[in-house]
Motif scaffolding. Structure first.
Motif, PDB file in Angstrom:
ATOM      1  N   GLY A  94       0.808  -1.215   0.000  1.00  0.00           N
ATOM      2  CA  GLY A  94       0.000   0.000   0.000  1.00  0.00           C
ATOM      3  C   GLY A  94       0.837   1.257   0.000  1.00  0.00           C
ATOM      4  O   GLY A  94       0.444   2.266   0.605  1.00  0.00           O
ATOM      5  N   MET A 113      -4.233   0.361   1.660  1.00  0.00           N
ATOM      6  CA  MET A 113      -4.866  -0.920   1.360  1.00  0.00           C
ATOM      7  C   MET A 113      -6.323  -0.949   1.801  1.00  0.00           C
ATOM      8  O   MET A 113      -7.051  -1.880   1.480  1.00  0.00           O
ATOM      9  CB  MET A 113      -4.092  -2.047   2.036  1.00  0.00           C
ATOM     10  CG  MET A 113      -2.688  -2.260   1.487  1.00  0.00           C
ATOM     11  SD  MET A 113      -2.627  -2.462  -0.302  1.00  0.00           S
ATOM     12  CE  MET A 113      -3.518  -4.012  -0.504  1.00  0.00           C
ATOM     13  N   ASP A 140      -6.645  -6.981   0.877  1.00  0.00           N
ATOM     14  CA  ASP A 140      -6.312  -6.370   2.157  1.00  0.00           C
ATOM     15  C   ASP A 140      -5.778  -7.423   3.127  1.00  0.00           C
ATOM     16  O   ASP A 140      -4.791  -7.198   3.836  1.00  0.00           O
ATOM     17  CB  ASP A 140      -7.548  -5.679   2.732  1.00  0.00           C
ATOM     18  CG  ASP A 140      -7.230  -4.912   4.005  1.00  0.00           C
ATOM     19  OD1 ASP A 140      -6.124  -4.365   4.107  1.00  0.00           O
ATOM     20  OD2 ASP A 140      -8.102  -4.874   4.901  1.00  0.00           O
ATOM     21  N   SER A 169      -2.284  -8.478   2.144  1.00  0.00           N
ATOM     22  CA  SER A 169      -1.263  -7.463   2.413  1.00  0.00           C
ATOM     23  C   SER A 169      -0.749  -7.522   3.843  1.00  0.00           C
ATOM     24  O   SER A 169       0.349  -7.043   4.122  1.00  0.00           O
ATOM     25  CB  SER A 169      -1.825  -6.068   2.123  1.00  0.00           C
ATOM     26  OG  SER A 169      -2.779  -5.688   3.107  1.00  0.00           O
ATOM     27  N   ARG A 175       3.918  -3.282   4.961  1.00  0.00           N
ATOM     28  CA  ARG A 175       2.642  -2.592   5.150  1.00  0.00           C
ATOM     29  C   ARG A 175       2.589  -1.937   6.535  1.00  0.00           C
ATOM     30  O   ARG A 175       2.092  -0.818   6.677  1.00  0.00           O
ATOM     31  CB  ARG A 175       1.488  -3.578   4.997  1.00  0.00           C
ATOM     32  CG  ARG A 175       0.182  -2.917   5.469  1.00  0.00           C
ATOM     33  CD  ARG A 175      -1.043  -3.708   5.342  1.00  0.00           C
ATOM     34  NE  ARG A 175      -2.165  -2.919   5.886  1.00  0.00           N
ATOM     35  CZ  ARG A 175      -3.426  -3.130   5.611  1.00  0.00           C
ATOM     36  NH1 ARG A 175      -3.759  -4.082   4.775  1.00  0.00           N
ATOM     37  NH2 ARG A 175      -4.371  -2.382   6.138  1.00  0.00           N
TER      38      ARG A 175
END
Length: 251
Positions: free
Chosen positions: A183, A188, A196, A199, A205
């Motif tokens: 992201g 995200m 999501d 991630s 992240r």
């Protein structure tokens, strides 16, 4: 320990002087994030990004970590060239600690990317970024930690391969998914639920979420805590891996 510190400072000084003599390396390293800032940032103005803060407080933290991600992962290219010219072999036969041969390099890289991050933030302030000083300093700290960890892994990979055309594809295979799943460009929170969830398995992240929290003044949050813990753990593991490779190489 005193000998290790002395050796590390010696190696750091060697590569820092080398970097200072190459103005193109310093300035052009920040060119790609700067282009994103100038050409992509205005497109996000007034768009709902699903995150606290305005568009600049969302975009700039991602660009800072993008700077560390793409810059540090390619640090090993220089080591491959040094191997081809016998520089690494000559340094191995000196009394300098092999750990210092790694630490001096990654400290130079961390300092370089933090300096480039300062240039990027100054440009961002001119574009309209408004963020607390503490948050900006936290962002610099995360850039330094990310750069140190990724540079360690990059040098470890460079010790294992002999040709640049073997190194480049391996780095791209890691860096591009890392950018997309972390992201860095957009939160995200805008992604579908499955993306999501995926991630969350990407450690970067947590770093970018923490920097974005710092840029809106949220310091005492679980987001910041997770980011700090993940950054420290990543550096510890990466430096450990790099150290083992450097100690075993040529043994």
């Amino acid at each position: 320990m005193p000998a290790l510190l002395t050796d590390t400072a010696l190696i750091f000084g060697r590569y820092a002087r080398q970097t200072l003599r190459s103005k193109f390396q310093i300035l052009f390293g920040v060119l790609t994030p700067l282009l994103y800032l100038l050409l992509f940032g205005p497109l996000l103005t007034d768009l709902p990004l699903g995150s606290d803060g305005d568009s600049w407080q969302v975009l700039v933290p991602g660009l800072l970590l993008q700077l560390g991600l793409f810059g540090a992962t390619f640090s090993g290219f220089a080591l491959i060239i040094e191997k081809q010219f016998g520089v690494v072999e000559r340094m191995r036969v000196t009394p300098v600690s092999r750990l210092a041969l790694l630490l001096g390099r990654i400290l130079r890289d961390a300092a370089l990317f933090v300096f480039q991050a300062v240039l990027l933030v100054l440009a961002s302030l001119a574009m309209g970024l408004r963020a607390p000083l503490a948050g900006i300093l936290i962002g610099f700290a995360f850039v330094g930690l990310l750069a140190a960890g990724l540079a360690s892994l990059s040098y470890a990979l460079a010790m294992k391969v002999d040709k640049p055309h073997e190194f480049g594809p391996a780095v791209n295979a890691v860096s591009m998914p890392s950018m997309l799943l972390s992201g860095l460009m957009l939160p995200m929170a805008l992604a579908p639920a499955w993306l999501d969830v995926l991630s969350h398995f990407m450690p970067f992240r947590y770093l970018v979420d923490a920097v974005r929290a710092g840029y809106v003044g949220d310091y005492a949050t679980t987001t910041m805590l997770y980011g700090v813990l993940m950054a420290l753990a990543f550096v510890l593991v990466s430096v450990t891996v790099g150290t083992r490779v450097f100690k075993r190489a040529g043994a």
